[in-house]
Write an enzyme that holds these catalytic residues in place. Structure first.
Site, PDB file in Angstrom:
ATOM      1  N   CYS A 271      -0.020   5.718  55.718  1.00  0.00           N
ATOM      2  CA  CYS A 271       0.794   6.709  56.421  1.00  0.00           C
ATOM      3  C   CYS A 271       0.608   8.108  55.848  1.00  0.00           C
ATOM      4  O   CYS A 271       1.510   8.656  55.205  1.00  0.00           O
ATOM      5  CB  CYS A 271       2.255   6.279  56.379  1.00  0.00           C
ATOM      6  N   GLU A 272      -0.548   8.669  56.037  1.00  0.00           N
ATOM      7  CA  GLU A 272      -0.879  10.029  55.613  1.00  0.00           C
ATOM      8  C   GLU A 272      -1.950  10.527  56.571  1.00  0.00           C
ATOM      9  O   GLU A 272      -2.910   9.784  56.851  1.00  0.00           O
ATOM     10  CB  GLU A 272      -1.539  10.034  54.218  1.00  0.00           C
TER      11      GLU A 272
ATOM     12  N   GLU B 297     -25.556   9.003  29.712  1.00  0.00           N
ATOM     13  CA  GLU B 297     -24.346   8.292  30.156  1.00  0.00           C
ATOM     14  C   GLU B 297     -24.258   8.237  31.675  1.00  0.00           C
ATOM     15  O   GLU B 297     -23.321   8.758  32.271  1.00  0.00           O
ATOM     16  CB  GLU B 297     -23.099   9.019  29.650  1.00  0.00           C
ATOM     17  N   PRO B 298     -25.226   7.624  32.349  1.00  0.00           N
ATOM     18  CA  PRO B 298     -25.174   7.614  33.810  1.00  0.00           C
ATOM     19  C   PRO B 298     -24.154   6.616  34.346  1.00  0.00           C
ATOM     20  O   PRO B 298     -24.001   5.519  33.802  1.00  0.00           O
ATOM     21  CB  PRO B 298     -26.592   7.164  34.193  1.00  0.00           C
ATOM     22  N   GLY B 299     -23.444   7.006  35.376  1.00  0.00           N
ATOM     23  CA  GLY B 299     -22.514   6.084  36.030  1.00  0.00           C
ATOM     24  C   GLY B 299     -22.935   5.918  37.474  1.00  0.00           C
ATOM     25  O   GLY B 299     -23.529   4.917  37.880  1.00  0.00           O
ATOM     26  N   ARG B 300     -22.650   6.964  38.267  1.00  0.00           N
ATOM     27  CA  ARG B 300     -22.890   6.926  39.713  1.00  0.00           C
ATOM     28  C   ARG B 300     -24.315   6.486  40.075  1.00  0.00           C
ATOM     29  O   ARG B 300     -24.502   5.640  40.948  1.00  0.00           O
ATOM     30  CB  ARG B 300     -22.636   8.326  40.283  1.00  0.00           C
TER      31      ARG B 300
ATOM     32  N   GLY C  58     -24.342  12.329  35.326  1.00  0.00           N
ATOM     33  CA  GLY C  58     -24.236  13.381  36.336  1.00  0.00           C
ATOM     34  C   GLY C  58     -25.279  13.408  37.427  1.00  0.00           C
ATOM     35  O   GLY C  58     -25.156  14.179  38.380  1.00  0.00           O
TER      36      GLY C  58
ATOM     37  N   ARG D 198     -12.370   8.796  47.973  1.00  0.00           N
ATOM     38  CA  ARG D 198     -13.300   9.930  47.863  1.00  0.00           C
ATOM     39  C   ARG D 198     -13.275  10.873  49.080  1.00  0.00           C
ATOM     40  O   ARG D 198     -13.274  12.075  48.907  1.00  0.00           O
ATOM     41  CB  ARG D 198     -14.718   9.440  47.575  1.00  0.00           C
TER      42      ARG D 198
HETATM   43  N1  LLP Z   1     -20.012  10.948  30.893  1.00  0.00           N
HETATM   44  C1  LLP Z   1     -18.858  11.617  30.975  1.00  0.00           C
HETATM   45  C2  LLP Z   1     -18.281  12.213  29.768  1.00  0.00           C
HETATM   46  C3  LLP Z   1     -18.205  11.763  32.221  1.00  0.00           C
HETATM   47  O1  LLP Z   1     -17.075  12.442  32.298  1.00  0.00           O
HETATM   48  C4  LLP Z   1     -18.777  11.174  33.375  1.00  0.00           C
HETATM   49  C5  LLP Z   1     -18.112  11.280  34.677  1.00  0.00           C
HETATM   50  C6  LLP Z   1     -19.984  10.463  33.234  1.00  0.00           C
HETATM   51  C7  LLP Z   1     -20.580  10.383  31.986  1.00  0.00           C
HETATM   52  C8  LLP Z   1     -20.671   9.784  34.394  1.00  0.00           C
HETATM   53  O2  LLP Z   1     -21.089  10.708  35.339  1.00  0.00           O
HETATM   54  P1  LLP Z   1     -21.928  10.222  36.619  1.00  0.00           P
HETATM   55  O3  LLP Z   1     -23.289   9.801  36.147  1.00  0.00           O
HETATM   56  O4  LLP Z   1     -21.190   9.115  37.253  1.00  0.00           O
HETATM   57  O5  LLP Z   1     -21.994  11.421  37.482  1.00  0.00           O
HETATM   58  N2  LLP Z   1     -14.540  10.469  40.720  1.00  0.00           N
HETATM   59  C9  LLP Z   1     -15.616  11.411  40.974  1.00  0.00           C
HETATM   60  C10 LLP Z   1     -16.591  11.486  39.820  1.00  0.00           C
HETATM   61  C11 LLP Z   1     -15.961  11.854  38.497  1.00  0.00           C
HETATM   62  C12 LLP Z   1     -16.931  11.868  37.350  1.00  0.00           C
HETATM   63  C13 LLP Z   1     -16.225  12.033  36.055  1.00  0.00           C
HETATM   64  N3  LLP Z   1     -17.060  11.967  34.891  1.00  0.00           N
HETATM   65  C14 LLP Z   1     -16.299  11.027  42.294  1.00  0.00           C
HETATM   66  O6  LLP Z   1     -15.861  10.084  42.928  1.00  0.00           O
HETATM   67  O7  LLP Z   1     -17.235  11.702  42.709  1.00  0.00           O
END
Ligand code: LLP
Length: 414
Positions: free
Chosen positions: A342-343, A273-276, A238, A312
């Site tokens: 086309c939107e 659990e970092p993604g972004r 997050g 996004r």
């Molecule tokens: N763990 C869980 C259970 C999650 O649902 C998520 C993201 C993460 C970890 C990773 O979160 P992050 O570190 O990436 O914030 N598509 C949206 C973001 C959706 C995030 C969903 N869950 C966007 O483009 O902003």
């Protein structure tokens, strides 16, 4: 610097984006390997000395090359589907470092995850634990489980990506979660050893995360006092990134230090659990200007990347900085940057001040490494973009651009 202008041309590490466009065409996602490693290491360093694991959230960018790069760094993975587990294994990842999250796991996905030996499951409902218990029983296994708690903390972010409030579909309400643990503890094939949460994404302040973790620790202590063997906390992901130059985000190090303070000394192992925050800033979407036009006094710059490539902006009104790949001193104009789909909702940016761009000029849509390619689609029968990974002066195509045969694969005329 992983992205900088050299001789007036934007480079990723040691490669000019103009040469990427020449070799691979556009639209193309381009990622910096060095930056991904750097971000991962910031997490690993911030948690050093704690019983901890950094599980990269695969959904943010699931390309095999990126997963493999993180495997080599020692990362674990947070998955939300059988498909994501398949990718992690294909990339050389170890199932014993995988945590399986998500609100709607199927019995088949649970079986696959148990076969492969994932470390644990983050479960979100009693009904799901019942299925997990049954499947694990059939396989004569015992699954390690954390319940995902909904701590009712406002993450202060976009409503579509906020997940920790009571009214969201995610997690189990704090008021009933102890009852849920009590029930689950009576089942034979699940071991209730953890507590987890994830309150939202793109958080620009660590305070809500700290508050959520305080609630998690308090809950873990109550559960331990009730006799449950709670040994680990999963704090979710997050942490936000800078999409706009003036946006203020806590550094990974500072945010993690604040979380560390709350868990240190509790004896609990932790997972994040970092993604972004690991991949977003490493990536750009490279696109070429097709046309310019003026409609009703408004300037439009039409480019070859659309909402099917990067959804996004259309979906969240998200802001992505867009810069010319070759610096120009032409006069600046205010323009919408739109795609070919086309939107009317197909736009990448609205009312941006940019040097006048001509057909053929290249633009880089920044901070596109997370939730860019992964959310792309074939809408309007557009093949998905190519992906390229840059590592120093090395250049690899890590996903071919889709061709028209790819578009119709699996379709049949009866
Ligand atoms: N763990 C869980 C259970 C999650 O649902 C998520 C993201 C993460 C970890 C990773 O979160 P992050 O570190 O990436 O914030 N598509 C949206 C973001 C959706 C995030 C969903 N869950 C966007 O483009 O902003």
């Amino acid at each position: 610097m992983n992205y900088e202008f050299r001789q007036g041309r934007l480079c990723v590490e040691d490669v000019h984006l103009t040469s990427v466009a020449e070799r691979c065409g556009t639209p193309t996602y381009v990622y910096s390997a060095g930056m991904i490693r750097e971000r991962y290491r910031e997490y690993a360093d911030a948690l050093a000395g704690l019983d901890s694991r950094v599980c990269y959230a695969v959904k943010a960018n699931s390309n095999l090359a990126i997963l493999n790069l993180l495997v080599r760094e020692g990362a674990g993975f947070d998955i939300v589907s059988g498909g994501e587990l398949f990718r992690v294994l294909r990339a050389g990842g170890d199932a014993s470092k995988v945590v399986f999250s998500g609100v709607g796991k199927t019995a088949a996905e649970i079986r696959y995850a148990l076969e492969q030996g994932v470390a644990s499951f983050n479960c979100e409902s009693i009904a799901e634990i019942d299925v997990l218990d049954q499947v694990a029983g059939e396989m004569k296994k015992k699954a390690q489980v954390a319940l995902r708690v909904n701590p009712d903390v406002n993450p202060v972010t976009h409503e579509y990506i906020s997940t920790g409030l009571r009214e969201n579909k995610f997690g189990i309400d704090m008021s009933v979660v102890e009852k849920a643990y009590e029930y689950a503890a009576t089942l034979q094939h699940v071991a209730m050893t953890g507590v987890s949460c994830h309150i939202g994404s793109q958080m620009l302040d660590s305070a809500p995360m700290v508050e959520a973790v305080q609630r998690l620790v308090a809950l873990a202590k109550r559960l331990q006092a009730a006799g449950l063997p709670i040994a680990h906390l999963d704090l979710g992901g997050g942490l936000g990134v800078k999409y706009e130059a003036n946006e203020r985000t806590p550094s990974i190090g500072l945010a993690l230090a604040a979380l560390r303070k709350v868990v240190e000394g509790t004896g609990l192992a932790i997972t994040v659990e970092p993604g972004r925050s690991i991949v977003a800033e490493s990536g750009v979407l490279l696109t070429r200007v097709l046309y310019r036009k003026n409609n009703g006094g408004k300037e439009f710059t039409i480019v070859d990347a659309g909402m099917n490539d990067l959804i996004r902006p259309s979906l969240y009104k998200a802001f992505h900085e867009i810069v010319p790949v070759v610096q120009k001193d032409s006069r600046e104009i205010l323009t919408d940057i739109v795609g070919p789909v086309c939107e009317s909702g197909d736009w990448l940016a609205k009312q941006r001040r940019l040097p006048l761009m001509e057909s053929g000029d290249l633009l880089a849509v920044k901070t596109a490494g997370a939730y860019g390619f992964g959310m792309s689609s074939n809408y309007n029968s557009r093949g998905r973009a190519a992906e390229v990974l840059i590592d120093g002066s090395r250049f690899e195509v890590i996903r071919e651009r889709e061709n028209w045969d790819d578009l119709v694969r699996g379709e049949r005329i009866p």
